[in-house]
Design an enzyme around this catalytic site. Structure first.
Site, PDB file in Angstrom:
ATOM      1  N   ASN A   8     -13.360   6.094  -6.396  1.00  0.00           N
ATOM      2  CA  ASN A   8     -11.911   6.276  -6.323  1.00  0.00           C
ATOM      3  C   ASN A   8     -11.259   4.910  -6.499  1.00  0.00           C
ATOM      4  OD1 ASN A   8      -9.239   6.715  -5.629  1.00  0.00           O
ATOM      5  ND2 ASN A   8      -9.676   7.846  -3.760  1.00  0.00           N
ATOM      6  N   ARG A  89     -12.125   9.625  -9.696  1.00  0.00           N
ATOM      7  CA  ARG A  89     -10.718  10.007  -9.613  1.00  0.00           C
ATOM      8  C   ARG A  89     -10.013   9.411 -10.826  1.00  0.00           C
ATOM      9  NH1 ARG A  89      -6.359   6.420  -6.970  1.00  0.00           N
ATOM     10  NH2 ARG A  89      -4.474   7.645  -7.245  1.00  0.00           N
ATOM     11  N   HIS A 178      -1.508  11.198  -7.079  1.00  0.00           N
ATOM     12  CA  HIS A 178      -2.059  11.379  -5.725  1.00  0.00           C
ATOM     13  C   HIS A 178      -2.241  12.856  -5.387  1.00  0.00           C
ATOM     14  CE1 HIS A 178      -0.114   7.250  -4.657  1.00  0.00           C
ATOM     15  NE2 HIS A 178      -1.388   7.085  -4.985  1.00  0.00           N
ATOM     16  N   LEU A 207       1.136   6.947   1.678  1.00  0.00           N
ATOM     17  CA  LEU A 207       1.780   5.639   1.640  1.00  0.00           C
ATOM     18  C   LEU A 207       0.736   4.543   1.640  1.00  0.00           C
ATOM     19  CD1 LEU A 207       4.596   6.293   4.288  1.00  0.00           C
ATOM     20  CD2 LEU A 207       4.650   6.703   1.815  1.00  0.00           C
ATOM     21  N   SER A 209      -0.584   1.001  -1.262  1.00  0.00           N
ATOM     22  CA  SER A 209      -0.101   0.140  -2.333  1.00  0.00           C
ATOM     23  C   SER A 209       0.529   0.982  -3.428  1.00  0.00           C
ATOM     24  CB  SER A 209      -1.248  -0.694  -2.895  1.00  0.00           C
ATOM     25  OG  SER A 209      -0.793  -1.519  -3.939  1.00  0.00           O
ATOM     26  N   ARG A 239       4.747  -1.798  -7.976  1.00  0.00           N
ATOM     27  CA  ARG A 239       5.551  -0.926  -8.837  1.00  0.00           C
ATOM     28  C   ARG A 239       6.970  -0.791  -8.298  1.00  0.00           C
ATOM     29  NH1 ARG A 239       1.169   3.782  -9.092  1.00  0.00           N
ATOM     30  NH2 ARG A 239       0.040   2.373  -7.696  1.00  0.00           N
ATOM     31  N   GLY A 329      -3.184   3.978   3.175  1.00  0.00           N
ATOM     32  CA  GLY A 329      -3.447   2.745   3.909  1.00  0.00           C
ATOM     33  C   GLY A 329      -2.318   2.352   4.841  1.00  0.00           C
ATOM     34  N   GLU A 381      -9.847  11.891  -0.218  1.00  0.00           N
ATOM     35  CA  GLU A 381      -9.878  12.278  -1.621  1.00  0.00           C
ATOM     36  C   GLU A 381     -11.305  12.468  -2.107  1.00  0.00           C
ATOM     37  OE1 GLU A 381      -6.192   9.939  -3.607  1.00  0.00           O
ATOM     38  OE2 GLU A 381      -7.524   8.732  -2.358  1.00  0.00           O
TER      39      GLU A 381
END
Length: 400
Positions: A8, A89, A178, A207, A209, A239, A329, A381
């Site tokens: 991932n 992923r 996501h 939530l 990076s 971003r 994270g 995930e």
């Protein structure tokens, strides 16, 4: 029993697991944090034994090589020959890939062709796929797509207010990202609330990076913050989040650029928390710097405000929420950010239990008087990916 390695690769971290299917037993797992930043953190867990080391800066490729080395040295496998399948992923499948696939050379080329939909992710993920093909020759590889979960968005939230002919001709829509995480979070929230998912309205917040928020109405995705590409929505590590599209030609003129690529790259790689603060894309660094640095404090305030704005909008859009879910994270580990977000949502009757929030364990975080449940759910995930990959692997076994 089939051993599947799950990769991932995200914008600032690389998570991995080695699992046996169909029993879903995790043999080894780990995470490489602060990719491409000084002091990369490498975490590994095998049979309950955890190790952590801080090393010089690693990028995604060197991180994968380190993962493969650690798999053998820490006892995950005796040799890499034990790995029987690899699952990746992949962020953007566009309208080309709507479900998990087995990777072939032609499909890898197709993924490369979708790079415009996820410029920070798809090229990276293709490089990871190609590297694993070299390191584990002959081992089949599979892709599980973040965008798959959002193909069912209602048209009124999926498309933009542009000429409808463009929407159809050029397949312009909100693909969302996501999705693997949001789908897992919704299902896990239903388990924690002990209610059928089909009855629930949820707002799931991944939530990190990379950050995205999804509105789930009666168990189905209804709206999501990321759009045709992952640069939109709330501001993130590097971003920008939502900006006026006129900003692109405006900056092209000011910077004397002939094409928009430089501006788009800056919006993806040099904006967000990093661009506003001038300090770091990592929330931990910003908390430390914010004591003496106004721009770092501003970046924190902007992040919280943008999350609150979207959660409030989704709350009304789906007619109220049975639960808010924190994950990722930042969502899982940053009690201060959680508290700041919920404090701003007090007008909706949503209240946090300070002690539960400080403890930060999986489960409910709301105060008794809260109008809405607040759940902390560590996203998984990799488990969701393992199930999709196993579905393809087991089908091939049956066919053979």
């Amino acid at each position: 029993m089939t051993k599947i390695l799950l990769i991932n690769a995200g914008s600032s971290s690389l998570k991995w697991q080695l699992v046996t299917m169909p029993k879903e037993r995790v043999i080894a797992s780990g995470q490489v944090e602060r990719l491409n930043l000084p002091g990369t953190i490498v975490k590994v867990a095998v049979n309950g034994k955890k190790t952590k080391e801080v090393v010089e800066t690693l990028d995604e490729i060197t991180a994968i090589d380190r993962v493969l080395k650690r798999l053998v040295t820490v006892g995950g496998v005796k040799t890499l020959d034990e790995v029987q399948a690899v699952g990746h992923r992949v962020v953007a499948g566009g309208t080309v890939f709507k479900e998990a696939i087995k990777l072939t050379p032609s499909r890898i080329n197709q993924l490369q062709g979708l790079s415009e939909l996820a410029p920070l992710h798809n090229p990276l993920e293709v490089r990871c796929i190609e590297l694993l093909a070299q390191r584990l020759p002959g081992v089949p590889q599979y892709a599980v797509f973040d965008s798959s979960y959002f193909h069912g968005l209602p048209e009124k939230t999926a498309i933009y207010g542009i000429p409808y002919e463009w929407t159809k001709k050029y397949q312009i829509r909100r693909y969302g990202e996501h999705g693997i995480s949001h789908q897992f979070l919704a299902a896990r929230a239903a388990e924690q609330l002990d209610r059928p998912l089909s009855e629930l309205n949820l707002i799931t917040m991944h939530l990190g990076s990379g950050a995205s928020i999804t509105a789930v109405k009666q168990g189905q995705p209804f709206d999501t913050s990321m759009g045709m590409t992952p640069v939109t929505g709330v501001m993130m590590g590097t971003r920008s989040g939502d900006v006026d599209p006129s900003l692109v030609p405006y900056l092209m003129k000011r910077l004397s650029l002939e094409t928009p690529e430089v501006v788009i790259q800056e919006l993806n790689a040099s904006s967000g928390l990093l661009g506003v603060s001038g300090v770091s894309s990592d929330m931990r660094d910003l908390h430390t710097a914010a004591k003496d640095n106004r721009r770092a404090q501003l970046a924190l305030e902007m992040f919280v405000n943008q999350v609150v704005k979207l959660v409030g909008a989704y709350y009304t859009e789906i007619g109220g929420a049975d639960a808010l879910v924190f994950a990722g994270g930042i969502g899982e580990k940053d009690a201060d950010i959680r508290a700041a977000i919920i404090d701003r949502l007090a007008v909706l009757g949503i209240q946090l239990d300070p002690e539960l929030n400080t403890i930060g364990a999986e489960g409910p975080l709301q105060a008794k008087a809260s109008s809405t449940a607040i759940l902390l759910i560590p996203t998984n995930e990799e488990l969701a990916m393992a199930r999709d990959v196993w579905g393809l692997v087991s089908d091939e076994v049956v066919v053979k």
